[in-house]
Design an enzyme around this catalytic site. Structure first.
Site, short mmCIF file in Angstrom:
data_model
loop_
_atom_site.label_atom_id
_atom_site.label_comp_id
_atom_site.label_asym_id
_atom_site.label_seq_id
_atom_site.Cartn_x
_atom_site.Cartn_y
_atom_site.Cartn_z
N TYR A 181 -2.97 16.91 4.83
CA TYR A 181 -2.98 15.62 5.34
C TYR A 181 -3.30 15.65 6.82
O TYR A 181 -2.65 16.24 7.76
CB TYR A 181 -1.73 14.97 5.17
CG TYR A 181 -1.42 14.31 3.75
CD1 TYR A 181 -1.78 15.28 2.42
CD2 TYR A 181 -0.63 13.34 3.08
CE1 TYR A 181 -1.42 14.86 1.02
CE2 TYR A 181 -0.37 13.00 2.12
CZ TYR A 181 -0.89 13.74 1.01
OH TYR A 181 -0.54 13.24 -0.21
N HIS A 193 10.19 3.50 5.35
CA HIS A 193 8.94 4.41 5.77
C HIS A 193 8.91 4.89 6.80
O HIS A 193 7.77 5.62 6.83
CB HIS A 193 7.88 3.47 4.75
CG HIS A 193 6.64 4.23 4.55
ND1 HIS A 193 5.36 4.36 5.27
CD2 HIS A 193 6.66 5.20 3.68
CE1 HIS A 193 4.46 4.96 4.70
NE2 HIS A 193 5.09 5.72 3.71
N ARG A 209 8.50 6.71 -4.19
CA ARG A 209 8.01 7.00 -5.90
C ARG A 209 7.55 8.26 -5.99
O ARG A 209 6.88 9.03 -5.30
CB ARG A 209 6.98 6.20 -5.79
CG ARG A 209 6.29 6.02 -7.27
CD ARG A 209 5.01 4.93 -7.64
NE ARG A 209 5.57 3.71 -7.80
CZ ARG A 209 5.14 2.72 -7.22
NH1 ARG A 209 4.15 2.70 -6.47
NH2 ARG A 209 5.72 1.52 -7.40
N ASN A 264 -4.80 11.34 -9.74
CA ASN A 264 -4.78 10.01 -9.22
C ASN A 264 -4.79 8.68 -10.25
O ASN A 264 -4.29 7.91 -10.31
CB ASN A 264 -5.88 9.84 -8.10
CG ASN A 264 -5.91 10.57 -6.90
OD1 ASN A 264 -4.53 11.00 -6.65
ND2 ASN A 264 -6.78 10.54 -6.18
#
Length: 724
Positions: free
Chosen positions: A483, A450, A420, A66
């Site tokens: 997720y 998105h 990205r 990260n």
């Protein structure tokens, strides 16, 4: 577990912060510092003794990865602004240069803490017979094995590079990791400087043969140091160090590019050559080596981090080995919804029965794949439309779309090239879809797409029925295992019409009018939220219950924050679950008395976006207004992306979202952090031995309301009741 137990605890008493200008920038907390705060919370999980050892190693790796991405994107952008003399302040009042000072101070502390955590974990792993060696303590008995590994698996891809006037300093790509060597010829004592780039195509850690259940690993750079004589015969190493560079990885694309795909292919090559924004180098490295490396890479001292420990900690994820399941999370197999099983796996029949909301990863993402595979094979299906923002390398979603196109169905795929770090993968997928005969569109140059939408048009009798999937996450089967996201399946005609209008907008730039259950950005989503905040405040002023629950990854849009402040001042009780960045300051007297914010960091990555409005009845309630969304509350999502906000009207799905999902997230103690007015988070505390509710465990153990089959939903645990 009751609503009173978990959800009706009083809000903390608001405090005053007289040093802040609450009518100006002081009402916001800095975005970059908030993100660093989130990564500190991730690192804290690496120290959490309630987490299995190797999972703590994984959290350490995530924290390091990260931070690398943060530097290559966010810090790189701030650095460019500062170097250009830009002093425009962020919404919290800090200039780029001021932010860089605070970021570097906090990030250096974070990197030191990462090393300390790694040292501690390394000792714990050693106690569990998982050992990390270095070249100085390799047993003699293992050296023949390591020599074989070196000669046959490493040496063929090495490129030792001398550095002298005839051999200029080579280019080191983004994330490039190298050894720098001071060498001296044994005959004549002639000195030589050399670089040894460490191949990224090879695992960072070499596994040695297991002995009596003991697992041993040697870092690749230590393997190279052990065999320098094989690469530089006749030379002796008189000094060495390791270093790793991070480069500016943001992309700039010409708005008028005639061929967007080709432009992105060129931009991806530029990414590898961006300016160095951070360099890590071994502590106590020879000064002559440091001087040459810094000069040739054009880095300054404030961009250099000396590391007394392991460089490239993100790679420790390779030490999370399946051979030690006792040191990992207990295995969890996602559920297949009972209603789908009742219909023998027929997704269309299950959706026809009624709307269905799947909560990933607790319900398997395979149902999304099955939906599209079934559509590809069904002779009654005439058309499929699909957005693709991120997906896996060998995507079953793309495979199903290709199969459908090859079967002669009309297939339209919106592939977002600007996702990205997934740009290259998306270019490959678009080429594959085109070869299969699908219509591939790329949306807008200025705006990322998105939104997560899929439609299947099916001929049923003399009707065409549209089956629609709206998601809060990506169409990515791998990330869907970790997720938490929502998949909403419906054959409601209005929701199908809304989805079709959005696809027409993406492919033909026809701005949708008359959306029935949907709001989209950048045209109306933000205003829908602001109007809903004000509507709740009107209920409060009229003496009716007024409440907002919202869950997302990031909250930084200033208009949204000010709208929440205004609603709080109007008497609306606001409970926010913000995993990562939060620019809102909760619990400040006169500003945000009625707002509380928490973050959940645990086994799964919280990713779903939800917002619920009491609508004059409080929460939870069957007359509340409930939405799921693809959008975080950030400027980029609300102003520069195509996003969706989908209103949920099915009573069972609404109850699932409010009384199960949101209630459990709000009730969580075991994985929760509470935000303070100064922007920092404190871990929720409880007495050892006391019950601490864990929402991830709750979801793993209990089925979702809307996925129940013939057994019905009456026996499914809920944390709250839905009032009449």
């Amino acid at each position: 577990m009751t609503q009173a137990d978990f959800l009706k605890a009083p809000f903390a008493d608001p405090i005053e912060l007289p040093e802040l200008d609450l009518t100006g920038p002081g009402r916001f907390y800095n975005r970059e510092l908030s993100w660093l705060g989130f990564n500190w919370r991730v690192l804290e999980e690496a120290k959490n003794m309630r987490v299995p050892l190797l999972e703590r190693v994984r959290f350490l790796s995530i924290s390091a990865a990260n931070l690398d991405e943060f530097y290559t994107v966010r810090v790189a952008g701030l650095r460019e602004l500062a170097h250009a003399g830009n002093s425009t302040p962020a919404q919290d009042g800090l200039t780029p240069a001021e932010q860089l000072v605070l970021i570097n101070e906090d990030a250096r502390d974070l990197m030191q803490s990462q090393q300390a955590v790694f040292d501690s974990l390394r000792q714990e792993m050693s106690n569990e017979n998982i050992h990390l060696l270095d070249h100085s303590n390799v047993p003699e008995a293992d050296k023949p094995f390591l020599l074989d590994v070196f000669l046959n698996k490493v040496f063929p891809v090495l490129s030792p590079l001398a550095v002298d006037p005839a051999h200029p300093f080579p280019f080191i790509p983004n994330t490039g990791f190298s050894l720098a060597l001071q060498l001296e010829r044994r005959r004549g004592k002639r000195s030589l400087m050399a670089l040894l780039p460490i191949p990224q195509q090879i695992d960072r850690f070499v596994a040695l043969p297991s002995v009596n259940g003991t697992h041993r690993f040697l870092p690749l750079e230590e393997l190279l140091l052990l065999h320098l004589d094989q690469m530089f015969p006749g030379y002796t190493a008189t000094g060495h160090c390791a270093f790793r560079v991070l480069r500016d990885s943001d992309l700039e694309v010409e708005e008028e590019a005639e061929d967007l795909v080709r432009e992105f292919e060129v931009a991806l090559k530029r990414r590898r050559r961006g300016e160095v924004v951070r360099m890590k180098i071994s502590a106590n490295a020879p000064k002559a080596l440091i001087s040459v490396i810094m000069r040739e890479l054009h880095v300054t001292s404030d961009e250099v981090v000396e590391v007394n420990g392991m460089i490239g900690i993100a790679d420790v994820k390779e030490l999370v080995i399946d051979a030690r399941p006792d040191l990992l999370w207990p295995n969890f197999t996602p559920r297949v919804p009972e209603r789908v099983q009742d219909h023998d796996g027929d997704m269309f029949a299950a959706i026809q029965q009624k709307d269905m909301l799947l909560h990933h990863p607790y319900e398997t993402f395979d149902m999304v794949v099955r939906f599209l595979k079934q559509a590809a094979a069904d002779p009654d299906v005439v058309a499929i439309k699909q957005t693709l923002y991120r997906t896996s390398k060998n995507s079953p979603i793309v495979e199903a779309l290709c199969e459908a196109a090859e079967e002669g169905k009309s297939v339209t795929a919106l592939v977002e090239l600007k996702a990205r770090f997934d740009e290259a993968a998306n270019i490959r997928q678009s080429r594959r879809l085109e070869r299969a005969g699908a219509h591939v569109v790329y949306g807008f140059v200025d705006w990322k797409t998105h939104a997560k939408i899929s439609t299947v048009v099916r001929r049923e009798g003399d009707q065409l029925v549209t089956y629609t999937h709206y998601g809060t996450g990506n169409y990515h089967p791998i990330t869907a295992r970790i997720y938490t996201d929502l998949s909403f399946f419906t054959c409601d005609a209005a929701l199908g019409r809304d989805a079709t209008k959005v696809f027409n907008f993406l492919s033909g730039y026809i701005e949708p009018e008359g959306l029935e259950n949907l709001a989209i950005s950048p045209s109306g989503l933000k205003q829908r939220l602001l109007d809903s905040f004000e509507a709740e405040a009107e209920h409060a002023r009229a003496g009716r219950p007024a409440e907002i629950w919202a869950k997302m990854n990031s909250l930084i849009d200033p208009e949204i924050i000010d709208g929440l402040y205004k609603a709080s001042q109007g008497g609306v009780k606001i409970s926010l679950i913000i995993r990562g960045i939060c620019g809102l300051r909760p619990g400040i007297k006169g500003l945000s008395d009625n707002i509380r914010v928490k973050s959940i960091v645990g086994r799964f990555l919280e990713h779903s976006r939800i917002v619920c409005f009491g609508n004059g009845h409080g929460l939870p309630h069957k007359k509340s207004r409930v939405y799921i969304s693809s959008a975080d509350w950030m400027g980029r999502n609300l102003n520069r992306r195509i996003e969706t906000l989908v209103e949920i009207k099915n009573d069972t799905v609404k109850a699932q979202i409010t009384s199960q999902i949101m209630a459990a997230n709000l009730a969580d103690v075991a994985q929760s952090w509470v935000m303070k007015p100064d922007g920092h988070f404190d871990r929720a505390t409880w007495v050892d031995g006391e019950f601490a509710f864990n929402c991830h465990r709750f979801f793993m153990e209990n089925p979702s309301l809307s996925g129940r089959g013939s057994a019905g939903a009456k026996d499914v645990p809920q944390l709250t009741h839905t009032d009449d």
